[in-house]
Design a protein around this motif. Sequence first.
Motif, mmCIF file in Angstrom:
data_model
loop_
_atom_site.group_PDB
_atom_site.id
_atom_site.type_symbol
_atom_site.label_atom_id
_atom_site.label_comp_id
_atom_site.label_asym_id
_atom_site.label_seq_id
_atom_site.Cartn_x
_atom_site.Cartn_y
_atom_site.Cartn_z
ATOM 1 N N ASN A 1 21.356 -8.785 -7.981
ATOM 2 C CA ASN A 1 22.042 -8.450 -6.738
ATOM 3 C C ASN A 1 23.418 -7.877 -7.060
ATOM 4 O O ASN A 1 23.754 -7.638 -8.222
ATOM 5 C CB ASN A 1 22.159 -9.677 -5.830
ATOM 6 N N ALA A 2 24.208 -7.673 -6.043
ATOM 7 C CA ALA A 2 25.555 -7.131 -6.230
ATOM 8 C C ALA A 2 26.423 -7.598 -5.081
ATOM 9 O O ALA A 2 25.932 -8.138 -4.076
ATOM 10 C CB ALA A 2 25.522 -5.607 -6.298
ATOM 11 N N THR A 3 27.721 -7.420 -5.221
ATOM 12 C CA THR A 3 28.636 -7.854 -4.166
ATOM 13 C C THR A 3 28.377 -7.115 -2.862
ATOM 14 O O THR A 3 28.655 -7.630 -1.775
ATOM 15 C CB THR A 3 30.101 -7.623 -4.592
ATOM 16 N N THR A 4 27.813 -5.901 -2.967
ATOM 17 C CA THR A 4 27.534 -5.125 -1.755
ATOM 18 C C THR A 4 26.226 -5.541 -1.100
ATOM 19 O O THR A 4 25.966 -5.171 0.057
ATOM 20 C CB THR A 4 27.469 -3.628 -2.093
ATOM 21 N N HIS A 5 25.379 -6.249 -1.824
ATOM 22 C CA HIS A 5 24.115 -6.756 -1.253
ATOM 23 C C HIS A 5 23.782 -8.090 -1.947
ATOM 24 O O HIS A 5 22.930 -8.183 -2.813
ATOM 25 C CB HIS A 5 22.981 -5.741 -1.399
ATOM 26 N N ASP A 6 24.498 -9.132 -1.487
ATOM 27 C CA ASP A 6 24.430 -10.442 -2.142
ATOM 28 C C ASP A 6 23.031 -11.036 -2.108
ATOM 29 O O ASP A 6 22.595 -11.676 -3.069
ATOM 30 C CB ASP A 6 25.434 -11.395 -1.479
ATOM 31 N N ASP A 7 22.309 -10.845 -0.996
ATOM 32 C CA ASP A 7 20.986 -11.444 -0.853
ATOM 33 C C ASP A 7 19.865 -10.540 -1.359
ATOM 34 O O ASP A 7 18.738 -11.004 -1.539
ATOM 35 C CB ASP A 7 20.712 -11.790 0.619
ATOM 36 N N LYS A 8 20.173 -9.258 -1.562
ATOM 37 C CA LYS A 8 19.139 -8.314 -1.988
ATOM 38 C C LYS A 8 19.147 -8.214 -3.511
ATOM 39 O O LYS A 8 20.147 -7.861 -4.133
ATOM 40 C CB LYS A 8 19.368 -6.937 -1.374
ATOM 41 N N PHE A 9 17.983 -8.512 -4.114
ATOM 42 C CA PHE A 9 17.812 -8.420 -5.557
ATOM 43 C C PHE A 9 16.851 -7.258 -5.833
ATOM 44 O O PHE A 9 15.761 -7.196 -5.254
ATOM 45 C CB PHE A 9 17.234 -9.721 -6.118
ATOM 46 N N ASN A 10 17.269 -6.323 -6.707
ATOM 47 C CA ASN A 10 16.424 -5.154 -6.916
ATOM 48 C C ASN A 10 16.528 -4.637 -8.345
ATOM 49 O O ASN A 10 17.390 -5.050 -9.126
ATOM 50 C CB ASN A 10 16.757 -4.051 -5.911
ATOM 51 N N VAL A 11 15.606 -3.699 -8.658
ATOM 52 C CA VAL A 11 15.600 -3.009 -9.938
ATOM 53 C C VAL A 11 14.863 -1.683 -9.721
ATOM 54 O O VAL A 11 14.068 -1.541 -8.772
ATOM 55 C CB VAL A 11 14.916 -3.865 -11.030
ATOM 56 N N SER A 12 15.125 -0.729 -10.603
ATOM 57 C CA SER A 12 14.462 0.572 -10.508
ATOM 58 C C SER A 12 13.294 0.610 -11.496
ATOM 59 O O SER A 12 13.412 0.168 -12.640
ATOM 60 C CB SER A 12 15.454 1.691 -10.808
ATOM 61 N N PHE A 13 12.166 1.159 -11.033
ATOM 62 C CA PHE A 13 10.950 1.214 -11.849
ATOM 63 C C PHE A 13 10.411 2.641 -11.793
ATOM 64 O O PHE A 13 10.257 3.219 -10.706
ATOM 65 C CB PHE A 13 9.921 0.229 -11.304
ATOM 66 N N THR A 14 10.116 3.222 -12.960
ATOM 67 C CA THR A 14 9.562 4.584 -13.022
ATOM 68 C C THR A 14 8.049 4.519 -13.080
ATOM 69 O O THR A 14 7.467 3.864 -13.965
ATOM 70 C CB THR A 14 10.093 5.328 -14.252
ATOM 71 N N ALA A 15 7.410 5.198 -12.127
ATOM 72 C CA ALA A 15 5.945 5.189 -12.077
ATOM 73 C C ALA A 15 5.377 5.807 -13.349
ATOM 74 O O ALA A 15 5.655 6.977 -13.660
ATOM 75 C CB ALA A 15 5.450 5.962 -10.853
ATOM 76 N N PRO A 16 4.594 5.036 -14.119
ATOM 77 C CA PRO A 16 4.068 5.556 -15.396
ATOM 78 C C PRO A 16 2.860 6.483 -15.173
ATOM 79 O O PRO A 16 2.346 6.611 -14.065
ATOM 80 C CB PRO A 16 3.661 4.287 -16.141
ATOM 81 N N ASN B 1 0.806 -1.231 0.000
ATOM 82 C CA ASN B 1 0.000 0.000 0.000
ATOM 83 C C ASN B 1 0.836 1.277 0.000
ATOM 84 O O ASN B 1 0.362 2.347 0.427
ATOM 85 C CB ASN B 1 -0.982 0.023 1.190
ATOM 86 N N SER B 2 2.069 1.180 -0.477
ATOM 87 C CA SER B 2 2.864 2.398 -0.649
ATOM 88 C C SER B 2 2.234 3.271 -1.734
ATOM 89 O O SER B 2 1.516 2.779 -2.621
ATOM 90 C CB SER B 2 4.295 2.041 -1.060
ATOM 91 N N ILE B 3 2.503 4.573 -1.667
ATOM 92 C CA ILE B 3 1.912 5.520 -2.625
ATOM 93 C C ILE B 3 3.030 6.327 -3.280
ATOM 94 O O ILE B 3 3.948 6.821 -2.610
ATOM 95 C CB ILE B 3 0.914 6.463 -1.936
ATOM 96 N N TYR B 4 2.954 6.432 -4.626
ATOM 97 C CA TYR B 4 3.943 7.196 -5.380
ATOM 98 C C TYR B 4 3.232 8.120 -6.339
ATOM 99 O O TYR B 4 2.037 7.944 -6.635
ATOM 100 C CB TYR B 4 4.876 6.249 -6.147
ATOM 101 N N ASN B 5 3.989 9.069 -6.817
ATOM 102 C CA ASN B 5 3.463 9.973 -7.830
ATOM 103 C C ASN B 5 3.996 9.576 -9.196
ATOM 104 O O ASN B 5 4.991 8.859 -9.322
ATOM 105 C CB ASN B 5 3.876 11.418 -7.510
ATOM 106 N N ILE B 6 3.327 10.037 -10.208
ATOM 107 C CA ILE B 6 3.782 9.797 -11.574
ATOM 108 C C ILE B 6 5.236 10.250 -11.702
ATOM 109 O O ILE B 6 5.626 11.297 -11.175
ATOM 110 C CB ILE B 6 2.877 10.550 -12.577
ATOM 111 N N SER B 7 6.027 9.430 -12.391
ATOM 112 C CA SER B 7 7.445 9.695 -12.675
ATOM 113 C C SER B 7 8.378 9.446 -11.498
ATOM 114 O O SER B 7 9.594 9.597 -11.636
ATOM 115 C CB SER B 7 7.664 11.114 -13.217
ATOM 116 N N ASN B 8 7.813 9.093 -10.346
ATOM 117 C CA ASN B 8 8.694 8.738 -9.235
ATOM 118 C C ASN B 8 9.513 7.494 -9.583
ATOM 119 O O ASN B 8 9.035 6.586 -10.278
ATOM 120 C CB ASN B 8 7.882 8.431 -7.968
ATOM 121 N N LYS B 9 10.760 7.429 -9.095
ATOM 122 C CA LYS B 9 11.581 6.233 -9.213
ATOM 123 C C LYS B 9 11.268 5.321 -8.023
ATOM 124 O O LYS B 9 11.395 5.736 -6.865
ATOM 125 C CB LYS B 9 13.071 6.588 -9.196
#
Length: 357
Positions: free
Chosen positions: A267-282, A225-233
């Motif tokens: 993931n990355a060497t700095t966060h081996d267990d954390k898998f992420n990606v960036s998404f732009t709010a359409p 239930n997070s809330i974002y605005n258009i174009s937010n990363k």
Amino acid sequence: NTTETTNFTVNDVTNPSVTNLIPTENSVYNISNIIEIAANVTDTFGVSTVLANVSYPNGTINQLTLSNATTHIDKFNTSFTAPALLGTYNVTFIANDTSGNLNTTETSNFTINDANSLSISIVSCQPDPANISQSVECNATITDDIAVDTVNVSVTLPNGTLESPTVENTGSNYNFTFTTTTLPGQFNITWQANDTSNNIQTNTTNFTVNDVTPPSVFNLTPAVNSIYNISNKIEIAANVTDTFGVSTVLANVSYPNGTINQLTLSNATTHDDKFNVSFTAPALLGIYNITFIANDSSNNLNTTETTNFTVNDVTNPSVTNLIPTENSVYNISNIIEIAANVTDTFGVSTVLANVSY
């Protein structure tokens, strides 16, 4: 004068002749072999009986009756099955003719060895396949004509490590329970048995351990239930762990209009267990549902973890090209156009103008 008489008797005092003894001296046989015991026996006035005393290595004597046939009048024989008693067997032939003359001078011998009659028959390993950390019981039937002395088992793990579990038996049924099943893959088993005659026999089998535990997915981002605005990363992320390795992590983002956008998380060497990606709010308002898909190196999937977020429109309409322009001058009764260009990504609802006198 022919009245005087006398007489004499002619007796048979010649023993029968015993020749061509079978088996020949120092013959060697294996347990369960069928052995012919035979001799040629002749006598001028007839053979009555032919016997063979077989002396076992333990001192037991087995007396056998030999017989002839029309196809071999002089050959007297019988069949003898080599018992499961190793050593030298002495044979004494006893030939008796019809006059009661005995020949007991002819002897032979043979030896019974334990050939490799040792046998290992694989029964099974159960369960196969097994799951990680599940105990596996393996069974084999091991037999020998004389006696089984020792039975050993070696288990080669998928990483090449060797283990030698303890083998137990009830009679000819041998088994062991294997508990070092913390690795997925094929476990190779070699059974080795040694009998009391030092004959050695081996047999092999295997079982498989599968990884059936899906990856663990937790610490989802964004929170429900997070809330974002258009174009937010927006960061879309999760912590993903697995005992044997994570293969891929995806996120299915379901748009308010039903479209699904599948994203690959890394993931990355700095966060081996954390898998992420960036998404732009359409520029599509509403609730976006996210399903995380984690696949481990054994192809186990976790698709149960979900979250959602809402994209709102918080951008004001654009108002440009105002009429009248600032500081314009008009006369009484002039008709004045009051206007503006108004635009908005999602639509203009109402436009008002407050005229302060």
